[in-house]
Write a protein that holds these residues in place. Structure first.
Motif, PDB file in Angstrom:
ATOM      1  N   GLU A 229       0.826  -1.357  -0.017  1.00 22.68           N
ATOM      2  CA  GLU A 229      -0.027   0.120   0.127  1.00 22.68           C
ATOM      3  C   GLU A 229       0.781   1.305   0.054  1.00 22.68           C
ATOM      4  OE1 GLU A 229      -3.463   0.013  -0.212  1.00 22.68           O
ATOM      5  OE2 GLU A 229      -3.085  -1.937  -0.652  1.00 22.68           O
TER       6      GLU A 229
ATOM      7  N   PHE B 194     -11.126 -10.256  -3.297  1.00 19.36           N
ATOM      8  CA  PHE B 194     -11.306  -8.996  -2.632  1.00 19.36           C
ATOM      9  C   PHE B 194     -10.250  -8.147  -2.762  1.00 19.36           C
ATOM     10  CE2 PHE B 194     -13.913 -12.184  -0.463  1.00 19.36           C
ATOM     11  CZ  PHE B 194     -15.353 -11.279  -0.341  1.00 19.36           C
ATOM     12  N   VAL B 195     -10.242  -7.414  -4.059  1.00 19.78           N
ATOM     13  CA  VAL B 195      -9.055  -6.868  -4.436  1.00 19.78           C
ATOM     14  C   VAL B 195      -8.771  -6.028  -3.410  1.00 19.78           C
ATOM     15  CG1 VAL B 195      -8.097  -5.545  -6.347  1.00 19.78           C
ATOM     16  CG2 VAL B 195     -10.109  -6.840  -6.842  1.00 19.78           C
ATOM     17  N   ASN B 196      -7.140  -5.993  -3.174  1.00 18.72           N
ATOM     18  CA  ASN B 196      -6.651  -5.336  -1.991  1.00 18.72           C
ATOM     19  C   ASN B 196      -6.774  -5.394  -0.620  1.00 18.72           C
ATOM     20  OD1 ASN B 196      -4.759  -4.357  -4.252  1.00 18.72           O
ATOM     21  ND2 ASN B 196      -6.172  -2.521  -4.400  1.00 18.72           N
ATOM     22  N   ILE B 197      -7.574  -6.506  -0.361  1.00 19.63           N
ATOM     23  CA  ILE B 197      -8.130  -6.876   1.057  1.00 19.63           C
ATOM     24  C   ILE B 197      -7.047  -8.142   1.354  1.00 19.63           C
ATOM     25  CG2 ILE B 197      -9.557  -7.528   2.774  1.00 19.63           C
ATOM     26  CD1 ILE B 197     -11.682  -6.225   1.149  1.00 19.63           C
ATOM     27  N   GLU B 198      -6.015  -7.653   2.164  1.00 21.44           N
ATOM     28  CA  GLU B 198      -4.868  -8.622   2.398  1.00 21.44           C
ATOM     29  C   GLU B 198      -5.390  -9.916   3.057  1.00 21.44           C
ATOM     30  OE1 GLU B 198      -1.919  -7.416   5.198  1.00 21.44           O
ATOM     31  OE2 GLU B 198      -0.391  -8.251   3.935  1.00 21.44           O
ATOM     32  N   GLN B 199      -6.335  -9.769   3.992  1.00 18.18           N
ATOM     33  CA  GLN B 199      -6.773 -10.964   4.757  1.00 18.18           C
ATOM     34  C   GLN B 199      -7.276 -12.103   3.900  1.00 18.18           C
ATOM     35  OE1 GLN B 199      -7.717  -7.754   5.805  1.00 18.18           O
ATOM     36  NE2 GLN B 199      -8.715  -7.746   7.450  1.00 18.18           N
ATOM     37  N   LYS B 200      -7.762 -11.683   2.521  1.00 16.51           N
ATOM     38  CA  LYS B 200      -8.380 -12.563   1.740  1.00 16.51           C
ATOM     39  C   LYS B 200      -7.409 -12.850   0.686  1.00 16.51           C
ATOM     40  CE  LYS B 200     -12.623 -13.230   2.927  1.00 16.51           C
ATOM     41  NZ  LYS B 200     -13.081 -14.587   3.436  1.00 16.51           N
TER      42      LYS B 200
ATOM     43  N   ASP C 113     -16.861 -23.908   1.159  1.00 16.09           N
ATOM     44  CA  ASP C 113     -16.443 -22.695   1.030  1.00 16.09           C
ATOM     45  C   ASP C 113     -15.660 -22.519   2.377  1.00 16.09           C
ATOM     46  OD1 ASP C 113     -15.858 -20.122   0.785  1.00 16.09           O
ATOM     47  OD2 ASP C 113     -17.690 -19.335   1.240  1.00 16.09           O
ATOM     48  N   PRO C 114     -14.600 -23.260   2.513  1.00 14.52           N
ATOM     49  CA  PRO C 114     -13.923 -23.340   3.889  1.00 14.52           C
ATOM     50  C   PRO C 114     -13.563 -21.924   4.496  1.00 14.52           C
ATOM     51  CG  PRO C 114     -12.457 -23.843   1.906  1.00 14.52           C
ATOM     52  CD  PRO C 114     -13.894 -23.741   1.354  1.00 14.52           C
ATOM     53  N   ASN C 115     -13.615 -20.759   3.912  1.00 15.18           N
ATOM     54  CA  ASN C 115     -13.053 -19.562   4.320  1.00 15.18           C
ATOM     55  C   ASN C 115     -13.822 -18.537   4.328  1.00 15.18           C
ATOM     56  OD1 ASN C 115     -10.313 -20.697   5.168  1.00 15.18           O
ATOM     57  ND2 ASN C 115      -9.806 -20.780   2.955  1.00 15.18           N
ATOM     58  N   PHE C 116     -15.139 -18.786   3.887  1.00 10.00           N
ATOM     59  CA  PHE C 116     -16.282 -17.941   3.787  1.00 10.00           C
ATOM     60  C   PHE C 116     -15.869 -16.846   2.706  1.00 10.00           C
ATOM     61  CE2 PHE C 116     -17.042 -19.162   8.360  1.00 10.00           C
ATOM     62  CZ  PHE C 116     -18.263 -19.272   8.267  1.00 10.00           C
ATOM     63  N   ASN C 117     -15.442 -17.305   1.633  1.00 13.16           N
ATOM     64  CA  ASN C 117     -14.990 -16.661   0.458  1.00 13.16           C
ATOM     65  C   ASN C 117     -16.170 -16.028  -0.451  1.00 13.16           C
ATOM     66  OD1 ASN C 117     -12.311 -16.299   1.486  1.00 13.16           O
ATOM     67  ND2 ASN C 117     -11.699 -17.940   0.007  1.00 13.16           N
ATOM     68  N   LEU C 118     -17.246 -16.875  -0.132  1.00  9.96           N
ATOM     69  CA  LEU C 118     -18.403 -16.638  -1.196  1.00  9.96           C
ATOM     70  C   LEU C 118     -19.439 -15.999  -0.445  1.00  9.96           C
ATOM     71  CD1 LEU C 118     -18.389 -20.136  -2.757  1.00  9.96           C
ATOM     72  CD2 LEU C 118     -17.736 -18.233  -4.004  1.00  9.96           C
ATOM     73  N   ARG C 119     -20.118 -15.104  -1.273  1.00 11.64           N
ATOM     74  CA  ARG C 119     -21.610 -14.508  -0.778  1.00 11.64           C
ATOM     75  C   ARG C 119     -22.730 -15.596  -0.654  1.00 11.64           C
ATOM     76  NH1 ARG C 119     -20.267 -11.001  -5.154  1.00 11.64           N
ATOM     77  NH2 ARG C 119     -22.217 -11.568  -6.059  1.00 11.64           N
TER      78      ARG C 119
ATOM     79  N   GLN D  11     -19.476 -10.028   5.243  1.00 16.38           N
ATOM     80  CA  GLN D  11     -18.670 -10.987   4.870  1.00 16.38           C
ATOM     81  C   GLN D  11     -17.733 -11.239   5.774  1.00 16.38           C
ATOM     82  OE1 GLN D  11     -19.122 -12.366   1.261  1.00 16.38           O
ATOM     83  NE2 GLN D  11     -17.885 -14.125   1.701  1.00 16.38           N
TER      84      GLN D  11
ATOM     85  N   TYR E  18     -11.598 -23.304  12.371  1.00 17.57           N
ATOM     86  CA  TYR E  18     -13.147 -23.974  12.357  1.00 17.57           C
ATOM     87  C   TYR E  18     -13.289 -24.596  11.144  1.00 17.57           C
ATOM     88  CZ  TYR E  18     -13.341 -20.051   8.898  1.00 17.57           C
ATOM     89  OH  TYR E  18     -13.087 -19.306   7.851  1.00 17.57           O
TER      90      TYR E  18
ATOM     91  N   LYS F 187     -16.182 -25.854   8.174  1.00 17.78           N
ATOM     92  CA  LYS F 187     -17.524 -25.685   7.694  1.00 17.78           C
ATOM     93  C   LYS F 187     -18.163 -26.875   7.535  1.00 17.78           C
ATOM     94  CE  LYS F 187     -18.907 -22.034   5.807  1.00 17.78           C
ATOM     95  NZ  LYS F 187     -18.316 -21.559   4.684  1.00 17.78           N
TER      96      LYS F 187
ATOM     97  N   TYR G  84     -13.220  -0.021   2.875  1.00 16.19           N
ATOM     98  CA  TYR G  84     -12.759  -0.493   1.711  1.00 16.19           C
ATOM     99  C   TYR G  84     -13.693   0.261   0.631  1.00 16.19           C
ATOM    100  CZ  TYR G  84     -11.793  -3.521  -2.235  1.00 16.19           C
ATOM    101  OH  TYR G  84     -11.557  -3.947  -3.258  1.00 16.19           O
TER     102      TYR G  84
ATOM    103  N   TYR H  11      -7.333  -4.039   9.944  1.00 24.17           N
ATOM    104  CA  TYR H  11      -7.072  -5.032  11.123  1.00 24.17           C
ATOM    105  C   TYR H  11      -7.458  -4.677  12.272  1.00 24.17           C
ATOM    106  CZ  TYR H  11      -4.271  -7.901   7.763  1.00 24.17           C
ATOM    107  OH  TYR H  11      -3.996  -8.704   6.491  1.00 24.17           O
TER     108      TYR H  11
END
Lengths: 751, 751
Positions: free
Chosen positions: A84, A456-462, A643-649, B572, B580, B582, B676, B687
């Motif tokens: 960033e 999630f463009v530019n969101i590091e956690q994802k 969707d193990p990491n809650f990546n989907l809506r 989200q 965890y 799923k 965001y 964070y």
């Protein structure tokens, strides 16, 4: 306005370029020129739109100068700290450079100088970025793409402070930073530089821009025409599975104008990436026009760069948000900085179209260069005229022969209904497997959505802001889209190479009657042995409060298959006129090709009657009426399984399923109607106006549908499915009545 | 402003009423008076806010007159045709009556007359409404409540056209319509009329208003004091399970002011129904003040009716939407017609508070009566001052001793964070089983939601617009709320009678430090043998970008239990710092008490470290940090199981679960941070700023928590849990450090 330019269309022999003698450049001479600086200075304090933009940018840069310069060792993925900061730095340098020119205040030049010197000190020692995910790692960033971004902006800053720097300072910066930087992006990263792809466009332009500033003919030629030698094997892929090189691939900036743009200005990757690539395409074009006017870059390929601006502005919903075709992040819009710049460049170099000014007014900011000033001056002079988006068909492919994207717009009072039908080519590495898919808007609200990308463009956690696994396993799959899926496999079996060889074809695009607009397209290759023919009509009629979308999908196959036909809606189900069972426990709908991500929430079985589902979203009712065959299945699905990491809506969908059918036709009608207000608690027109949707003919020659309405009227639609000629004369009998017409489609209120 | 009036507070002996001689009434004399008409006519064309409202209403009524009068045979449920027409009719008649007075144009009076005559013709033959769902069926509508609505509005119309009608016309209308109508609502529907409930308020006021117009002292007494005889058995319930009669119940309008309102003006049913009841409460009060000023109704019970307006305006988020406590439909706001009228009546009869004008300005319309004119004139004179909502504690119960609702508001720049803690009484038949539950707002965005009701008011497809089965099986249950649930049973075991006997108690409400506001309340009866003590602190501190909500729930029990502690968030999930799983298939979380409606999407097990979950919603990040014990379970749930008709929203929640615990304390911190932007694609502060949340003391005397922050600071919070006295002096040692203070809570940045 554009036609003036297009008609002068000229071809450019790129080999001419090196022979044009390169003369000592003035500075600045890229997007900002010496003449522009003078005009801006003359107008300071007189043009509100420009002055406000200047004041905002000045405040931002002054704060950055006060905060001090930080040039951290590269370390993080997108969204992370070092990423960033370096991103901020190039944006700030470009702005500071402009401020220096405009305000003639050395502190801005000093800021750029000091930052460049810090980069020049760090760069020679930099290894590849420590993050190893990219097929073309950068040095400042995890991918060379972001390094190229940096240089596209920073070369402009350098151009602006060029004369401020001493010869020695310039020598230091060029030797330690810009020259090795440009070589790294090109010679050092051929798999990145020598493609036809938005990545390469950035790379080409970065090298070209700094080449122009440094008056370096070698770099400029490399930028325009690519690396002569890249030693890349044909068929090589990037980390997202995108093709890097095909046999006989032309490369460089000009190839990147030639190939991905259709003659209509549609960019094959889709609007989200077109927006992203627009900035380098247009600033480099402006810089070339300013430095090398003999190239006539804005006339290149029939002025396709100018046309592309209009294509992009039209690929938006009523709030200016791009349709998220292929990999597209929702919410990106023509308010982005790339479009602010594109609109101004389009205005200045494209014949001063007053309609562009209406967009500039909405954007409410301009670039701090002469193009921005021209726009701001014209806005001040009240020259703006509304840009009214019309129904439009945009071809895809370099020659416009690889299908396209059709947009139907229907306006009623202040409301706009918009259909987007995609029947395009694969769209390079960001393409989805969704031939003949559609999305539908009620003003800016998605009625039937295109999921867009899973990222999630530019969101590091994802995943460091990068593409998520689910982009491949869900977002690209056919079941993620509103189109037909045969036997739970994706189009082209999800194979990129096969997909890239194919495209759908236009059958008909007829918007001559604003109350009955029709688009129709055919896909013969998504499933070998099966042909898909989708026809959509956007109908305004007094029997309906708001437009009705008639959607016909005709499937012909050599064998029996299962056909799924999903509609991804938003909102709360109000009612369904068929029995359905909610699942007691939710299981995934399938185990692969995207099906593994859908929970099966409920299902029902169609009877002889139409199947109708109504829902409420954001105060508007919608009703979907389907003329299914008895025994067809209706599935209510919801995204989120596996969707193990809650990546989907967790978005819902309705899937119509025909099992063991060979030839099959889906006939559906989607109504927008009524309203609900949570403050007045008034409900209006909460029910569908369609009593019955009836397929009255469906053979090798014609499809005909009757819509029976609550007001006792009947609307008849007939289409010749073999010949879309507008001059052919037809005569057929339906339900004992004789109909004659000329042209492909016939429609009439017969009662 | 209000205090002037309150201090004159007087008690009224209702028996006096009949002795005040009833004099021949002028007309109009209810909310609109003869004097008011004169003043309005004088000001026509001079007061924009009034003129615009007039013009809109005129356009609406003119259209209705052009469309013609329809008085259909009653047939449909709410949202259905006959229901909506009769509803429109009474609203139109009231407006037409006012237009007649203001514009002195007979066509409006004629419209009212003709409609009244049609009703007078139909009414005598009407049986009970054919829909049998209500405990008190109406004749025009499915429930007597709507019939009462009709009469409250129509009596005003009748008042306005009274002098226009011939004596004979009046006799016909009164004999065939109004008298039997008023008798039906009262004598004919004692179970509806003789309650303490918003239903009865409407019934009382309907009868009282028409009594005033017809100068009928018997009806007026009945309205004010209820039916003397109702022959209802104590303990009788309505179709929603609400109590109809308790032993020794006082009835009538005055009882409905006495009982449901607390001295602070909080209405025990909650803001959604307070808004609904506000209209009859206030128009009848205004009518009484105009016709019977000797009653001094606005001073009754220390001016509680005026106070209630302020209570209601404060029970809203930053966009004026009511907190959906108990049965509340989301989206209802102070823009509703009831509040437009309430604000004007409050302004005119409550001391002309300029802060009310700022709400009137936002509403941007006024009632077409003298109160509306007064407001519009004052707005024109720029007298409006902002109504700044502050942190506030509203007591519940007739004497203010049945718990309450606390609102903490923290403002930072233009942003507002709002905590709503409910520790009130049951709230009559619309109450939920959610002692010590809370909701949390970031401006108007719900961060942690209260589900509200399970109903689609006036949408016929959804159970005729009435309450859905899921309102009882989900929305009222404790698990539907952000509070503690013991052993998967609801508070008071979901028993309305037991719930109605109990309430929580305030422990502390201290907002003296705007940067550290604390509310604390205790519930001892929801689970016999278990006490719940919740303490929430809304903290602004330079270690955080935005306020942090510290949430402590202390549970003490006589035996081991399972404790669930849900947070119903929106958005989200970005990350979680614990493992965890799923679920591969989704199963309901339980089989009753609301648990049957939750899918178990995922679960994890807490370690010794804090458990942290971050999510993104509408461009803002949120992080929830929980100091759980190792082995506690963390469940990700999603609503929607066992919902055969898609009546529920599919909202997500995080549930912290302690199994087999006796005494247990949940300590959580919820941060709002960063942003965001999908257009710039910039991410900031994504964070959590909290490194560690540490419970450093938790015994019979004190709870103490340390929050360790990323900037290396530590914030210490200590509270005396036995004695909330503000004068008590404390001295305790924590981690070897000695702390002394006076008052219940201590907080300090200790590093």
């Amino acid at each position: 306005m554009l036609s003036k330019i297009i008609n002068q269309g000229i071809a450019i022999a790129s080999c001419l370029l090196l022979s044009t003698s390169i003369m000592a450049q003035q500075h600045p001479s890229l997007v900002m020129t010496k003449k522009g600086v003078e005009k801006i200075r003359e107008n300071l304090g007189k043009v509100p739109l420009f002055d406000n933009s200047l004041s905002n940018v000045k405040e931002e840069v002054d704060q950055a100068i006060a905060d001090g310069i930080v040039v951290p060792i590269p370390k993080d993925m997108a969204g992370g700290y070092s990423h960033e900061v370096h991103k901020k730095n190039y944006l700030l340098m470009q702005k500071a450079g402009l401020l220096y020119q405009i305000l003639n205040d050395d502190s801005y030049a000093l800021y750029v100088k000091n930052m460049l010197l810090q980069y020049a000190k760090m760069y020679p020692k930099l290894p590849l970025h420590p993050q190893e995910r990219s097929y073309a790692r950068g040095k400042l960033f995890w991918q060379a793409l972001n390094d190229a971004n940096w240089l596209v902006y920073t070369s402009q800053a350098y151009d602006c402070v060029y004369d401020y720097l001493t010869k020695k300072e310039r020598a230091t910066i060029e030797k330690n930073l810009f020259k090795p930087y440009a070589d790294f992006l090109s010679i050092g990263s051929p798999q990145f530089f020598n493609r036809v792809h938005n990545h390469s466009t950035w790379g080409n332009v970065a090298v070209g821009m700094i080449g122009l500033v440094m008056d370096d003919a070698v770099l400029l030629d490399r930028a325009l025409n690519g690396l002569k030698e890249d030693n890349l094997p044909a068929g090589m892929k990037d980390n997202d599975g995108g093709l890097i090189k095909k046999e006989g691939q032309k490369t460089g900036f000009l190839a990147n104008v030639d190939e991905p743009f259709s003659p209509d200005g549609y960019y094959t990757e889709g609007p989200y990436y077109q927006r992203y690539a627009m900035y380098p395409f247009l600033v480099f074009a402006a810089a070339l026009q300013n430095s090398k006017p003999e190239i006539k870059i804005f006339e290149y390929k029939n002025a396709v760069l100018l046309k592309s601006i209009y294509a992009l502005l039209n690929l938006t919903n009523s709030e200016g948000e791009f349709f998220p075709l292929n990999d597209g992040q929702k919410g990106m819009s023509y308010y982005s900085r790339e479009l602010v710049s594109a609109v101004a460049i389009g205005y200045t170099y494209g014949g001063r179209d007053p309609e562009l000014l209406s967009i500039a007014k909405k954007q409410n900011r301009v670039e701090l260069d002469e193009n921005g000033l021209e726009v701001a001056l014209a806005v001040q002079q009240n020259l703006a005229e509304p840009l009214v988006k019309k129904s439009l068909n945009l071809s895809d492919g370099p020659d416009g022969k690889q299908g396209g994207v059709a947009i139907l717009r229907s306006r009623l009072n202040d409301d706009e209904s918009t259909v987007v039908l995609k029947y395009a080519a694969q769209g390079l590495s960001h393409g989805h497997y969704d031939k003949l898919s559609f999305s539908y808007y009620n003003n800016a609200d998605e009625v039937i959505q295109d999921y867009g990308l899973a990222r999630f463009v530019n969101i590091e956690q994802k995943n460091g802001g990068g593409y998520l696994k689910e982009n491949g396993s869900w977002a690209k799959q056919s079941i993620a889209h509103n189109t037909v899926i045969q036997n739970e496999t994706s189009h082209f079996n999800g194979d990129f190479d096969i997909g890239s060889l194919n495209h759908s074809d236009k059958y008909l695009f007829d918007v001559s009657d604003p109350n009955f607009q029709v688009v129709s397209a055919i896909e013969n290759n998504a499933y070998p042995g099966t042909s898909l023919h989708r026809t959509m009509a956007l109908i305004q009629d007094e029997s309906y409060e708001r437009p009705v979308l008639l959607d016909i999908m005709q499937i012909k196959s050599e064998q029996q298959n299962q056909y799924d036909f999903p509609y991804y809606y938003f909102g709360q189900i109000m009612s369904a006129n068929f029995k359905y069972e909610k699942s007691k426990a939710l299981m995934p709908l399938g185990d692969k090709n995207g099906y593994q991500h859908l929970w099966k929430e409920a299902s029902g079985v169609a009877t002889q009657d139409n199947s109708k589902v109504s829902w409420l979203n954001k105060g508007t009712f919608y009703s979907l009426t389907a003329a299914l065959s008895a025994g067809d299945e209706i599935i209510f699905a919801r995204l989120g399984a596996n969707d193990p990491n809650f990546n989907l809506r967790n978005d819902p969908g309705i899937i119509f399923r025909k099992k063991a059918a060979q030839n099959a036709t889906f006939v559906n009608a989607l109504e927008t109607h009524g309203s609900y207000n949570t403050v007045s608690e008034f409900t209006s027109n909460a029910y569908s106006s369609i009593i019955k949707l009836e397929k009255v003919r469906d053979d090798a020659n014609y499809i005909a549908v009757k819509i029976h309405n609550k007001d006792n009227s009947i609307l008849l639609f007939i289409m010749d499915v073999k010949d879309s000629s507008s001059s052919k004369t037809h005569q057929i009998t339906i339900d004992g009545e004789n109909y004659q017409w000329t042209g492909c489609v016939f429609h009439k209120k017969i009662k």
